[in-house]
Design a protein around this motif. Structure first.
Motif, mmCIF file in Angstrom:
data_model
loop_
_atom_site.group_PDB
_atom_site.id
_atom_site.type_symbol
_atom_site.label_atom_id
_atom_site.label_comp_id
_atom_site.label_asym_id
_atom_site.label_seq_id
_atom_site.Cartn_x
_atom_site.Cartn_y
_atom_site.Cartn_z
ATOM 1 N N LEU A 11 8.451 -14.904 44.902
ATOM 2 C CA LEU A 11 7.875 -14.252 46.081
ATOM 3 C C LEU A 11 8.952 -13.531 46.888
ATOM 4 C CD1 LEU A 11 5.279 -16.921 47.284
ATOM 5 C CD2 LEU A 11 4.852 -14.810 46.005
ATOM 6 N N GLN A 12 10.134 -14.135 46.960
ATOM 7 C CA GLN A 12 11.242 -13.493 47.675
ATOM 8 C C GLN A 12 11.637 -12.191 46.986
ATOM 9 O OE1 GLN A 12 14.610 -16.030 48.774
ATOM 10 N NE2 GLN A 12 13.308 -17.831 48.426
ATOM 11 N N ILE A 13 11.689 -12.224 45.648
ATOM 12 C CA ILE A 13 12.059 -11.026 44.889
ATOM 13 C C ILE A 13 10.977 -9.960 45.056
ATOM 14 C CG2 ILE A 13 12.458 -10.102 42.572
ATOM 15 C CD1 ILE A 13 13.669 -12.907 41.893
ATOM 16 N N ALA A 14 9.709 -10.360 44.941
ATOM 17 C CA ALA A 14 8.606 -9.417 45.107
ATOM 18 C C ALA A 14 8.651 -8.796 46.507
ATOM 19 C CB ALA A 14 7.267 -10.107 44.863
ATOM 20 N N ASP A 15 8.918 -9.611 47.512
ATOM 21 C CA ASP A 15 9.008 -9.108 48.896
ATOM 22 C C ASP A 15 10.113 -8.057 49.021
ATOM 23 O OD1 ASP A 15 6.984 -10.839 49.675
ATOM 24 O OD2 ASP A 15 8.350 -12.296 50.620
ATOM 25 N N ASP A 16 11.270 -8.346 48.420
ATOM 26 C CA ASP A 16 12.398 -7.425 48.519
ATOM 27 C C ASP A 16 12.094 -6.116 47.799
ATOM 28 O OD1 ASP A 16 15.154 -6.818 49.346
ATOM 29 O OD2 ASP A 16 15.566 -6.846 47.184
ATOM 30 N N LEU A 17 11.563 -6.203 46.583
ATOM 31 C CA LEU A 17 11.238 -4.988 45.828
ATOM 32 C C LEU A 17 10.132 -4.188 46.536
ATOM 33 C CD1 LEU A 17 11.385 -6.382 42.186
ATOM 34 C CD2 LEU A 17 13.018 -4.817 43.273
ATOM 35 N N ARG A 18 9.145 -4.898 47.082
ATOM 36 C CA ARG A 18 8.063 -4.241 47.817
ATOM 37 C C ARG A 18 8.632 -3.473 49.011
ATOM 38 N NH1 ARG A 18 5.725 -8.452 49.287
ATOM 39 N NH2 ARG A 18 4.445 -8.801 47.438
ATOM 40 N N LEU A 38 17.572 -7.286 36.976
ATOM 41 C CA LEU A 38 17.029 -7.896 38.190
ATOM 42 C C LEU A 38 17.379 -9.381 38.251
ATOM 43 C CD1 LEU A 38 13.518 -6.178 38.354
ATOM 44 C CD2 LEU A 38 15.434 -5.841 39.938
ATOM 45 N N ALA A 39 17.328 -10.054 37.111
ATOM 46 C CA ALA A 39 17.683 -11.481 37.073
ATOM 47 C C ALA A 39 19.124 -11.677 37.521
ATOM 48 C CB ALA A 39 17.465 -12.032 35.668
ATOM 49 N N GLU A 40 20.009 -10.795 37.068
ATOM 50 C CA GLU A 40 21.418 -10.895 37.468
ATOM 51 C C GLU A 40 21.582 -10.555 38.950
ATOM 52 O OE1 GLU A 40 25.638 -8.736 36.424
ATOM 53 O OE2 GLU A 40 24.157 -8.932 34.816
ATOM 54 N N LYS A 50 10.029 -11.868 36.061
ATOM 55 C CA LYS A 50 8.777 -11.376 35.464
ATOM 56 C C LYS A 50 7.587 -11.700 36.360
ATOM 57 C CE LYS A 50 10.309 -11.503 30.681
ATOM 58 N NZ LYS A 50 10.162 -12.153 29.372
ATOM 59 N N MET A 51 7.594 -12.868 36.972
ATOM 60 C CA MET A 51 6.503 -13.232 37.897
ATOM 61 C C MET A 51 6.505 -12.302 39.112
ATOM 62 S SD MET A 51 6.588 -17.399 37.649
ATOM 63 C CE MET A 51 5.539 -17.631 39.052
ATOM 64 N N ALA A 52 7.668 -11.975 39.621
ATOM 65 C CA ALA A 52 7.774 -11.085 40.783
ATOM 66 C C ALA A 52 7.246 -9.696 40.438
ATOM 67 C CB ALA A 52 9.226 -10.999 41.249
ATOM 68 N N VAL A 53 7.631 -9.183 39.287
ATOM 69 C CA VAL A 53 7.170 -7.860 38.866
ATOM 70 C C VAL A 53 5.663 -7.896 38.620
ATOM 71 C CG1 VAL A 53 7.359 -6.092 37.073
ATOM 72 C CG2 VAL A 53 9.426 -7.158 37.983
ATOM 73 N N GLY A 54 5.167 -9.013 38.092
ATOM 74 C CA GLY A 54 3.724 -9.168 37.880
ATOM 75 C C GLY A 54 2.948 -9.061 39.175
ATOM 76 N N ILE A 55 3.483 -9.614 40.233
ATOM 77 C CA ILE A 55 2.831 -9.514 41.545
ATOM 78 C C ILE A 55 2.740 -8.052 41.972
ATOM 79 C CG2 ILE A 55 3.157 -9.976 44.018
ATOM 80 C CD1 ILE A 55 4.224 -12.726 43.200
ATOM 81 N N LEU A 56 3.829 -7.325 41.793
ATOM 82 C CA LEU A 56 3.841 -5.911 42.183
ATOM 83 C C LEU A 56 2.865 -5.100 41.328
ATOM 84 C CD1 LEU A 56 7.668 -5.383 42.751
ATOM 85 C CD2 LEU A 56 5.908 -5.919 44.435
#
Length: 122
Positions: A11-18, A38-40, A50-56
């Motif tokens: 969720l943190q990654i999705a928030d940042d990318l969003r 992105l993992a690095e 992958k879960m973060a990108v899936g949310i987006l």
């Protein structure tokens, strides 16, 4: 980097990318970095990324192209997707209505056929 705040990393990654997408840092048509990159960048596992990108994807902010990567969607395209969802919902409603009407006609036909059979056997 994912922080230990109690909020799941994906969720943190999705928030940042969003935020980057909405802020213009990732413009429409721009490819996202690879999952490994992105993992690095976020010091997270591939599955978390992958879960973060899936949310987006579910939000319609990005779209995957097989063999090419994941790209930021143009918001006009994303709104076309919601138009499509509205159209599908309308079609479902129409099909349900037609199904109910067909069931009523079949019931009337069955009742009418039963009456004729009863009259013919007298």
């Amino acid at each position: 980097m994912v922080k230990h705040t109690g909020r799941p990393g994906y969720l943190q990654i999705a928030d940042d990318l969003r935020a980057q997408i909405r802020g213009g840092a990732l413009a429409p048509g721009t490819p996202l970095p690879s999952t490994a990159q992105l993992a690095e960048q976020y010091d997270a596992s591939l599955s978390v990324v992958k879960m973060a990108v899936g949310i987006l994807r579910n939000e319609g902010l990005v779209i995957g192209q097989q063999g090419k990567g994941v790209f930021v969607r143009d918001q006009a395209d994303a709104s076309a997707g919601s138009d499509l969802a509205d159209e599908v919902a309308e079609l479902r409603t129409a099909v349900q209505d037609l199904s109910a009407r067909l069931a009523k006609v079949e019931e009337q036909l069955a009742t009418s056929t039963t009456r004729r059979s009863a009259r013919g056997s007298r």
